[in-house]
Design a protein around this motif. Structure first.
Motif, PDB file in Angstrom:
ATOM      1  N   ASN A  72      21.526   9.126 -50.873  1.00  0.00           N
ATOM      2  CA  ASN A  72      21.197   9.266 -49.461  1.00  0.00           C
ATOM      3  C   ASN A  72      21.313  10.699 -48.954  1.00  0.00           C
ATOM      4  N   PRO A  87      17.426   5.047 -51.851  1.00  0.00           N
ATOM      5  CA  PRO A  87      17.816   3.785 -51.219  1.00  0.00           C
ATOM      6  C   PRO A  87      17.596   3.853 -49.710  1.00  0.00           C
ATOM      7  N   LYS A  89      18.559   3.234 -45.799  1.00  0.00           N
ATOM      8  CA  LYS A  89      19.770   3.229 -44.995  1.00  0.00           C
ATOM      9  C   LYS A  89      19.587   2.237 -43.852  1.00  0.00           C
ATOM     10  N   LYS A 101      17.885  -4.875 -49.512  1.00  0.00           N
ATOM     11  CA  LYS A 101      19.149  -4.875 -50.250  1.00  0.00           C
ATOM     12  C   LYS A 101      18.901  -5.019 -51.747  1.00  0.00           C
ATOM     13  N   ASN A 104      17.598  -1.654 -52.944  1.00  0.00           N
ATOM     14  CA  ASN A 104      18.698  -0.692 -53.093  1.00  0.00           C
ATOM     15  C   ASN A 104      19.542  -0.998 -54.328  1.00  0.00           C
ATOM     16  N   ASN A 108      20.271   1.529 -57.436  1.00  0.00           N
ATOM     17  CA  ASN A 108      21.649   1.871 -57.788  1.00  0.00           C
ATOM     18  C   ASN A 108      22.019   1.423 -59.192  1.00  0.00           C
TER      19      ASN A 108
END
Length: 156
Positions: A72, A87, A89, A101, A104, A108
């Motif tokens: 981020n 990702p 925010k 979600k 993201n 990750n």
């Protein structure tokens, strides 16, 4: 009548010193291949520079046709480098949609290998603790450590 006075600064601080944090700051940004976990390039700065500004300064060091998975700290990277993923925010007082979600989580899951590389680099105590050596030689030392890490990685 104006009076011009010139004062000499009795305390000469280096450019890397930040009074707010009461620390000298040195920043290193690494480009890591997420499948092979090899360190491709390093970018260093002696001043407090935002991650995205450091990325824009050293954009030419990124290998051609590389795909970037950022965190981020690099919001707005799409305008500079099209082949990148960040990702999402959540906005203030709003939750992310379930699809975002999942998105993201996928990013990750791919970035976790990169974070493991940073953990492995911290086995060299010079990177894990406060850097007490000359600031001019941080780049040299970090390049040596990255070379050692890449060499050990190729032996596996």
């Amino acid at each position: 009548m104006q009076l011009k006075l010139q004062f000499k600064n009795p305390k000469k601080q280096k450019q890397s010193y930040r009074g707010k944090k009461k620390k000298h700051t040195l920043k290193v940004q690494a480009v890591i291949h997420y499948k092979t976990q090899e360190i491709l390039s390093l970018c260093m700065c002696k001043d407090t520079v935002h991650d995205f500004e450091l990325f824009k300064k050293h954009l030419k060091q990124i290998p051609v046709d590389a795909f970037i998975l950022g965190d981020n700290g690099c919001q707005g990277i799409y305008s500079v480098y099209a082949q990148s993923l960040l990702p999402f925010k959540a906005k203030r007082r709003c939750k992310l949609d379930p699809e975002l979600k999942v998105y993201n989580r996928e990013i990750n899951n791919r970035r976790i290998g990169i974070e493991h590389v940073f953990g492995d680099l911290k086995t060299f105590k010079i990177l894990a603790e406060r850097y007490r050596n000359r600031g001019k030689r941080l780049g040299l030392r970090f390049n040596l450590i990255a070379g050692i890490y890449n060499m050990e990685l190729s032996k596996k």
